[in-house]
Design a protein around this motif. Structure first.
Motif, PDB file in Angstrom:
ATOM      1  N   PHE A  22     -63.685  87.454  73.137  1.00 20.53           N
ATOM      2  CA  PHE A  22     -63.959  88.572  74.037  1.00 20.53           C
ATOM      3  C   PHE A  22     -63.309  89.854  73.524  1.00 20.53           C
ATOM      4  CE2 PHE A  22     -64.195  85.355  77.759  1.00 20.53           C
ATOM      5  CZ  PHE A  22     -65.478  85.017  77.377  1.00 20.53           C
ATOM      6  N   VAL A  23     -62.043  89.746  73.131  1.00 18.17           N
ATOM      7  CA  VAL A  23     -61.325  90.924  72.647  1.00 18.17           C
ATOM      8  C   VAL A  23     -61.959  91.448  71.364  1.00 18.17           C
ATOM      9  CG1 VAL A  23     -59.108  91.736  71.758  1.00 18.17           C
ATOM     10  CG2 VAL A  23     -59.169  90.260  73.766  1.00 18.17           C
ATOM     11  N   LEU A  24     -62.393  90.542  70.499  1.00 14.72           N
ATOM     12  CA  LEU A  24     -63.036  90.953  69.249  1.00 14.72           C
ATOM     13  C   LEU A  24     -64.323  91.731  69.525  1.00 14.72           C
ATOM     14  CD1 LEU A  24     -62.939  90.746  66.143  1.00 14.72           C
ATOM     15  CD2 LEU A  24     -64.316  88.669  66.340  1.00 14.72           C
ATOM     16  N   CYS A  25     -65.114  91.260  70.492  1.00 18.93           N
ATOM     17  CA  CYS A  25     -66.338  91.981  70.854  1.00 18.93           C
ATOM     18  C   CYS A  25     -66.018  93.347  71.447  1.00 18.93           C
ATOM     19  CB  CYS A  25     -67.154  91.160  71.856  1.00 18.93           C
ATOM     20  SG  CYS A  25     -68.055  89.777  71.138  1.00 18.93           S
ATOM     21  N   ILE A  26     -65.005  93.393  72.296  1.00 18.34           N
ATOM     22  CA  ILE A  26     -64.636  94.654  72.934  1.00 18.34           C
ATOM     23  C   ILE A  26     -64.218  95.681  71.888  1.00 18.34           C
ATOM     24  CG2 ILE A  26     -62.896  95.750  74.403  1.00 18.34           C
ATOM     25  CD1 ILE A  26     -64.902  94.313  76.058  1.00 18.34           C
ATOM     26  N   ARG A  27     -63.457  95.243  70.891  1.00 21.41           N
ATOM     27  CA  ARG A  27     -62.883  96.178  69.927  1.00 21.41           C
ATOM     28  C   ARG A  27     -63.796  96.484  68.746  1.00 21.41           C
ATOM     29  NH1 ARG A  27     -56.659  93.790  69.624  1.00 21.41           N
ATOM     30  NH2 ARG A  27     -56.136  94.176  71.816  1.00 21.41           N
ATOM     31  N   SER A  28     -64.816  95.677  68.546  1.00 24.72           N
ATOM     32  CA  SER A  28     -65.653  95.842  67.359  1.00 24.72           C
ATOM     33  C   SER A  28     -66.977  96.532  67.634  1.00 24.72           C
ATOM     34  CB  SER A  28     -65.928  94.472  66.717  1.00 24.72           C
ATOM     35  OG  SER A  28     -64.728  93.853  66.315  1.00 24.72           O
ATOM     36  N   PHE A  29     -67.293  96.781  68.908  1.00 28.67           N
ATOM     37  CA  PHE A  29     -68.574  97.399  69.229  1.00 28.67           C
ATOM     38  C   PHE A  29     -68.356  98.624  70.101  1.00 28.67           C
ATOM     39  CE2 PHE A  29     -69.679  93.044  68.206  1.00 28.67           C
ATOM     40  CZ  PHE A  29     -70.827  93.186  67.446  1.00 28.67           C
ATOM     41  N   SER A  30     -69.279  99.557  69.976  1.00 31.74           N
ATOM     42  CA  SER A  30     -69.205 100.770  70.780  1.00 31.74           C
ATOM     43  C   SER A  30     -69.441 100.438  72.243  1.00 31.74           C
ATOM     44  CB  SER A  30     -70.246 101.780  70.296  1.00 31.74           C
ATOM     45  OG  SER A  30     -71.548 101.268  70.496  1.00 31.74           O
ATOM     46  N   SER A  31     -69.080 101.365  73.110  1.00 28.39           N
ATOM     47  CA  SER A  31     -69.195 101.116  74.548  1.00 28.39           C
ATOM     48  C   SER A  31     -70.635 100.880  74.975  1.00 28.39           C
ATOM     49  CB  SER A  31     -68.613 102.298  75.325  1.00 28.39           C
ATOM     50  OG  SER A  31     -69.290 103.498  74.980  1.00 28.39           O
ATOM     51  N   SER A  32     -71.601 101.467  74.252  1.00 26.50           N
ATOM     52  CA  SER A  32     -73.005 101.284  74.622  1.00 26.50           C
ATOM     53  C   SER A  32     -73.538  99.918  74.208  1.00 26.50           C
ATOM     54  CB  SER A  32     -73.861 102.382  73.984  1.00 26.50           C
ATOM     55  OG  SER A  32     -73.721 102.363  72.575  1.00 26.50           O
ATOM     56  N   ASN A  33     -72.957  99.325  73.163  1.00 28.22           N
ATOM     57  CA  ASN A  33     -73.436  98.031  72.665  1.00 28.22           C
ATOM     58  C   ASN A  33     -72.525  96.869  73.036  1.00 28.22           C
ATOM     59  OD1 ASN A  33     -75.679  99.156  71.327  1.00 28.22           O
ATOM     60  ND2 ASN A  33     -74.399  99.728  69.594  1.00 28.22           N
ATOM     61  N   SER A  39     -72.654  89.542  76.013  1.00 25.91           N
ATOM     62  CA  SER A  39     -73.665  88.685  76.630  1.00 25.91           C
ATOM     63  C   SER A  39     -74.257  87.710  75.621  1.00 25.91           C
ATOM     64  CB  SER A  39     -74.764  89.552  77.242  1.00 25.91           C
ATOM     65  OG  SER A  39     -75.808  88.756  77.752  1.00 25.91           O
ATOM     66  N   LEU A  40     -74.513  88.199  74.412  1.00 30.49           N
ATOM     67  CA  LEU A  40     -75.109  87.341  73.384  1.00 30.49           C
ATOM     68  C   LEU A  40     -74.158  86.225  72.975  1.00 30.49           C
ATOM     69  CD1 LEU A  40     -77.670  87.102  71.604  1.00 30.49           C
ATOM     70  CD2 LEU A  40     -76.443  88.396  69.861  1.00 30.49           C
ATOM     71  N   GLN A 170     -68.628 105.900  69.428  1.00 29.96           N
ATOM     72  CA  GLN A 170     -67.532 105.790  68.489  1.00 29.96           C
ATOM     73  C   GLN A 170     -66.770 104.494  68.690  1.00 29.96           C
ATOM     74  OE1 GLN A 170     -66.563 107.220  65.947  1.00 29.96           O
ATOM     75  NE2 GLN A 170     -66.649 109.433  65.985  1.00 29.96           N
ATOM     76  N   LEU A 171     -66.340 103.949  67.600  1.00 25.44           N
ATOM     77  CA  LEU A 171     -65.493 102.768  67.657  1.00 25.44           C
ATOM     78  C   LEU A 171     -64.045 103.190  67.526  1.00 25.44           C
ATOM     79  CD1 LEU A 171     -67.356 100.279  65.316  1.00 25.44           C
ATOM     80  CD2 LEU A 171     -67.352 100.324  67.794  1.00 25.44           C
ATOM     81  N   ASN A 172     -63.192 102.490  68.206  1.00 22.86           N
ATOM     82  CA  ASN A 172     -61.767 102.727  68.061  1.00 22.86           C
ATOM     83  C   ASN A 172     -61.264 101.802  66.970  1.00 22.86           C
ATOM     84  OD1 ASN A 172     -59.071 103.158  68.276  1.00 22.86           O
ATOM     85  ND2 ASN A 172     -58.955 102.822  70.496  1.00 22.86           N
ATOM     86  N   HIS A 173     -61.140 102.314  65.758  1.00 22.03           N
ATOM     87  CA  HIS A 173     -60.839 101.457  64.621  1.00 22.03           C
ATOM     88  C   HIS A 173     -59.384 101.022  64.583  1.00 22.03           C
ATOM     89  CE1 HIS A 173     -64.820 102.269  63.281  1.00 22.03           C
ATOM     90  NE2 HIS A 173     -64.597 103.561  63.185  1.00 22.03           N
ATOM     91  N   SER A 350     -64.239  94.528  81.981  1.00 29.06           N
ATOM     92  CA  SER A 350     -63.920  95.610  81.051  1.00 29.06           C
ATOM     93  C   SER A 350     -64.190  96.976  81.667  1.00 29.06           C
ATOM     94  CB  SER A 350     -64.733  95.432  79.766  1.00 29.06           C
ATOM     95  OG  SER A 350     -64.586  96.536  78.912  1.00 29.06           O
ATOM     96  N   GLU A 351     -65.299  97.106  82.371  1.00 27.59           N
ATOM     97  CA  GLU A 351     -65.669  98.402  82.939  1.00 27.59           C
ATOM     98  C   GLU A 351     -64.813  98.778  84.143  1.00 27.59           C
ATOM     99  OE1 GLU A 351     -70.404  98.220  81.646  1.00 27.59           O
ATOM    100  OE2 GLU A 351     -69.794  97.817  83.718  1.00 27.59           O
ATOM    101  N   LEU A 352     -64.471  97.809  84.959  1.00 23.60           N
ATOM    102  CA  LEU A 352     -63.713  98.120  86.173  1.00 23.60           C
ATOM    103  C   LEU A 352     -62.222  98.275  85.917  1.00 23.60           C
ATOM    104  CD1 LEU A 352     -65.342  95.828  88.898  1.00 23.60           C
ATOM    105  CD2 LEU A 352     -65.836  98.219  88.380  1.00 23.60           C
ATOM    106  N   PHE A 353     -61.682  97.481  84.987  1.00 26.85           N
ATOM    107  CA  PHE A 353     -60.228  97.423  84.848  1.00 26.85           C
ATOM    108  C   PHE A 353     -59.725  97.747  83.446  1.00 26.85           C
ATOM    109  CE2 PHE A 353     -61.619  94.180  87.982  1.00 26.85           C
ATOM    110  CZ  PHE A 353     -61.254  94.885  89.123  1.00 26.85           C
TER     111      PHE A 353
END
Length: 463
Positions: A22-33, A39-40, A170-173, A350-353
């Motif tokens: 979960f953390v990897l997905c959060i940090r590796s993709f932009s907020s829109s993706n 989900s995938l 933008q990604l937060n690298h 992620s969106e709420l908290f």
């Protein structure tokens, strides 16, 4: 004791593995993706049982221990294979970032492949095959699972864009170097939105107080553990999950005994296939808000509430009607509903908290799963034992006589279905209140995205 220790280690491993993913997905993709990636990845969790069954049937169909061997080897091998790709494809240059429109096409292709893979495993995984046929089916499944690697590989892992980066893309690298659990006293703000929670004046009516007091007006505020448990929206969310998806999970765990009590032991495999396949497709459907966000502007918490609607309906139907068709339809509805919630919950958290606190906050949320499993399982056991008959059974291994309770007929689970229906209805009410409290924040977020897109369009058109 040995089994307990093995289960304990396996449970800790699963929790850690899920958190890292979960953390990897959060940090590796932009907020829109980000929601699409989450989900995938969660959707493919629903196919793991079918894949392991194919693997076991190909290796040794009559040996239950082969499942333990596969669970020990396959995750390790897959992790080692995936690790270099993750490290190589993680950009470190601030000028390199993904292009949202380009990514949308990639994710659409990945979802189509996931849908085809799910259909393949549902159809061929439910058949009894010979050893040679099982290897053919397994090979086809492995090819389908490997095909998604072609789509990202066909595009560059680091796509250079000469235009100004889109604010929401933008990604937060620096995120890849952050610990999984952050000290929220020094937590950073989200790139997408300003973070704040406001107190609204007390309303005259009780409903107004529930809907307005302390509600969020802006998304993605980082919440520490202390702040999280003091947040009204979190407890509404917790109740919605506790009284929703967790009940569906307990239902699936009791499906074998439910089929037995309804004299449908021969159809147990079919019922399990219905639940797992509907759960998988429910997880895929959780991506609809992101594919339709330009046409349908609806808060993700609203989608969460809508996903909970089928669950109380299914339980009340099975409470009133006791035929096999109702059982199959109810199982399908519960699978769809719980699958959607499982996949959407990570994005909602992620969106709420706050996205930076997802590792800690989501694990706090899912503490409801063991608690709910204990409570709802105990309810089912009490009803089952109250309507069952004691029988003496001789153990063939040691010759000892054991006493067990066996219950047959609709009465074994009728009351349980009614109680579970009432509980899931409570979860639905809680999710609706959560939606009403957070829709302003989602509307503000959508409005900000429109402003950013319009501003970028004007800059690009400026000669």
């Amino acid at each position: 004791m040995q089994v307990f220790l093995i289960c304990l280690v396996a449970g800790c491993s699963i929790c850690w593995f899920n958190t890292v993913c979960f953390v990897l997905c959060i940090r590796s993709f932009s907020s829109s993706n980000r929601p699409l990636a989450l989900s995938l990845s969660i959707s493919f969790n629903g196919l793991s049982a079918a894949f392991y069954t194919l693997f076991a049937n190909a290796l040794s169909p009559f040996s239950p221990s082969v499942y333990l061997l596969l669970n020990a080897i396959v995750p390790l091998v897959v992790s080692l294979v995936a690790l270099p790709a993750i490290l190589l494809c993680h950009p470190h240059d601030g000028h390199l970032h993904v292009v949202p429109k380009h990514d949308k096409h990639i994710f659409l292709g990945l979802y189509l492949l996931a849908f085809i893979t799910g259909i393949y495993l549902v159809i061929f995984g439910s058949f009894n095959t010979t050893n040679s046929t099982a290897w053919v089916v397994l090979t086809g499944a492995m090819v389908l699972l490997a095909l998604p690697l072609i789509i990202p590989a066909s595009s560059s892992c680091s796509h250079v864009d000469t235009h100004d980066p889109e604010p929401t893309a933008q990604l937060n690298h620096d995120d890849s170097k952050k610990p999984l659990l952050l000290n929220n006293n020094h937590s950073t703000e989200s790139n997408a939105m300003i973070q704040k929670t406001v107190e609204q004046p007390m309303q005259d009516c009780c409903l107004g107080t529930i809907l307005e007091k302390g509600r969020m007006l802006v998304l993605c505020e980082e919440h520490s553990a202390k702040k999280l448990i003091q947040c009204v929206d979190f407890w509404l969310y917790y109740i919605a999950y506790f009284c929703g998806a967790t009940v569906g999970l307990v239902y699936s765990n009791n499906l074998g005994q439910i089929a037995q009590s309804f004299h449908r032991e021969s159809q147990l495999t079919m019922l399990l296939a219905v639940y797992s396949s509907c759960s998988f497709f429910g997880r895929l459907l959780s991506a609809l808000p992101d594919f339709l966000h330009r046409k349908v502007s609806f808060a993700r918490t609203g989608w969460l509430a809508a996903a909970l609607v089928p669950m109380p309906m299914a339980f009340f139907l099975m409470w009133k009607l006791h035929d096999v068709n109702t059982l199959v339809a109810g199982t399908a509805l519960i699978g769809l509903s719980s699958g959607f919630i499982f996949a959407a919950a990570v994005s909602v958290t992620s969106e709420l908290f706050g996205p930076n606190s997802i590792g800690m906050n989501h694990n706090i949320l899912i503490t409801n799963i063991p608690l709910g499993s204990l409570l709802y399982g105990q309810i089912a056991a009490l009803v089952y034992d109250a309507n069952g008959l004691k029988m003496s059974v001789i153990d063939n291994h040691n010759g000892m006589i054991d006493t067990m309770v066996v219950c047959m007929g609709p009465k074994c689970y009728s009351t349980t279905f009614f109680v579970w229906g009432c509980i899931t209805f409570l979860g639905l009410v809680s999710s609706i209140i959560l939606f009403l409290r957070t829709r302003t924040a989602y509307s503000a977020a959508n409005g900000q995205q429109v402003i950013n897109t319009t501003a970028k369009f004007r800059v690009d058109r400026t000669p």
